[in-house]
Write an enzyme that holds these catalytic residues in place. Structure first.
Site, PDB file in Angstrom:
ATOM      1  N   GLN A 148       0.699  -1.311  -0.032  1.00  0.00           N
ATOM      2  CA  GLN A 148       0.044   0.068  -0.154  1.00  0.00           C
ATOM      3  C   GLN A 148       0.864   1.080  -0.139  1.00  0.00           C
ATOM      4  OE1 GLN A 148      -2.146  -0.490   3.827  1.00  0.00           O
ATOM      5  NE2 GLN A 148      -0.280  -1.216   4.687  1.00  0.00           N
ATOM      6  N   GLU A 166       0.396  -8.559  11.768  1.00  0.00           N
ATOM      7  CA  GLU A 166       0.455  -7.396  10.708  1.00  0.00           C
ATOM      8  C   GLU A 166       1.128  -7.936   9.325  1.00  0.00           C
ATOM      9  OE1 GLU A 166       0.035  -4.200   8.612  1.00  0.00           O
ATOM     10  OE2 GLU A 166      -0.542  -4.017  10.698  1.00  0.00           O
ATOM     11  N   ASP A 185      -8.192  -5.304  14.034  1.00  0.00           N
ATOM     12  CA  ASP A 185      -8.017  -3.759  13.827  1.00  0.00           C
ATOM     13  C   ASP A 185      -7.532  -3.536  12.289  1.00  0.00           C
ATOM     14  OD1 ASP A 185      -7.176  -1.200  14.189  1.00  0.00           O
ATOM     15  OD2 ASP A 185      -5.642  -1.552  15.627  1.00  0.00           O
ATOM     16  N   SER A 186      -8.582  -3.568  11.545  1.00  0.00           N
ATOM     17  CA  SER A 186      -8.294  -3.407  10.066  1.00  0.00           C
ATOM     18  C   SER A 186      -8.421  -1.975   9.506  1.00  0.00           C
ATOM     19  CB  SER A 186      -9.027  -4.404   9.367  1.00  0.00           C
ATOM     20  OG  SER A 186     -10.412  -3.970   9.306  1.00  0.00           O
ATOM     21  N   THR A 187      -7.804  -1.808   8.293  1.00  0.00           N
ATOM     22  CA  THR A 187      -7.961  -0.684   7.515  1.00  0.00           C
ATOM     23  C   THR A 187      -9.340  -0.820   6.953  1.00  0.00           C
ATOM     24  OG1 THR A 187      -6.858  -1.820   5.741  1.00  0.00           O
ATOM     25  CG2 THR A 187      -5.665  -0.356   7.060  1.00  0.00           C
ATOM     26  N   ASP A 188      -9.646  -0.001   6.147  1.00  0.00           N
ATOM     27  CA  ASP A 188     -11.089   0.103   5.391  1.00  0.00           C
ATOM     28  C   ASP A 188     -11.263  -1.111   4.565  1.00  0.00           C
ATOM     29  OD1 ASP A 188     -12.042   2.298   6.655  1.00  0.00           O
ATOM     30  OD2 ASP A 188     -11.665   3.518   4.927  1.00  0.00           O
TER      31      ASP A 188
END
Length: 277
Positions: free
Chosen positions: A31, A106, A155-158
């Protein structure tokens, strides 16, 4: 000349922060990663153009995603975080004396490295001896570990890019198997103003798998829509049945025992989204 960072959603809304300077900008394996220093919110972590956390308001998100499930569980000892490379969830989990082991899965090690370098007030817990840092695919890790964890925190991103797989029924079923017989999962499930249809879809998935499913909310100034949801799936413990008088005092800025209870009281439109599922 003024410099502004603007986060865009649905091609029709945006949220802007005035920027003092850019501390780092890079393309990781997974990303686009930026760390900026803003005028008002301090240092900010941005992934793929989406704000993840800020020094000023991170405590709201991290306290609510951690303390609600950990104070719901009777004796949480082993906790898995999927995502959360900034270390904010780890920081809050370490406030619970019962916890003996924290695994952070992660996928992007550059998130961890940048957080350690630029966000030490959030990431300092990553160096604690209770923490096992697993750089790799959290979905694969969950599939390979059965009946091992008391609490799993997603605990993720979108739901874009590397986080897409964390919003699927197959993943939530794998988490069920990863949990012990009285285990709990909590996932961040976005803003109802932006992702109402997704929240409805996720609620349906949870209800297929977990006997107790409870959404709860908080308000996060820098997240789109500001009103934010989490969804808890529990094999045994009802978070609304917790005796708040038994919740020990810990250092927080947002979470309180009273808020533990009240966070499950939903606005009518949001209650409808979950009940329709």
């Amino acid at each position: 000349m003024e410099l502004w960072f603007t986060e865009h959603h649905n091609d029709c809304i945006g949220y802007s922060l005035k920027v003092k300077r850019t501390l780092n900008s890079e393309e990781t394996k997974y990303q686009k990663l930026d760390v900026i220093e803003s005028e008002f919110y301090g240092r900010v972590l941005v992934l793929d153009g989406i704000l993840q956390t800020t020094e000023k308001d991170e405590f709201v998100y991290h306290e609510m995603i951690v303390h609600v499930p950990l104070f719901t569980h009777k004796n949480p000892k082993n906790v898995l975080i999927v995502g959360g490379g900034d270390g904010g969830a780890v920081k809050e989990i370490l406030k619970h004396d019962t916890v003996e082991r924290i695994v952070l899965a992660e996928i992007d090690e550059r998130v961890v490295e940048n957080s350690k370098k630029y966000l030490p007030s959030i990431s300092y817990g990553l160096n604690d001896k209770k923490v096992e840092l697993m750089i790799g695919d959290g979905i694969k890790y969950v599939n390979e570990h059965k009946n091992e964890f008391d609490v799993v925190i997603v605990d993720s991103t979108d739901p874009i890019g590397p986080a897409v797989g964390l919003f699927t029924e197959d993943f939530y079923r794998s988490v069920y198997d990863c949990l012990r017989d009285d285990g709990i999962i909590v996932a961040q499930t976005e803003s109802p103003f932006i992702y109402g249809n997704l929240i409805n879809k996720l609620s349906k998935m949870f209800k297929k798998i977990y006997p107790i499913v409870k959404p709860y909310i908080c308000t996060i100034p820098t997240y789109p829509g500001h009103l934010w949801t989490f969804t808890m799936g529990s094999k045994k413990y009802d978070p609304e049945a917790v005796d708040v008088n038994n919740i020990p005092e810990i250092e927080t800025k947002y979470y309180t025992p009273e808020l533990h209870k009240s966070s499950f009281v939903l606005p009518k439109f949001l209650k409808d989204i979950f009940e329709e599922a």
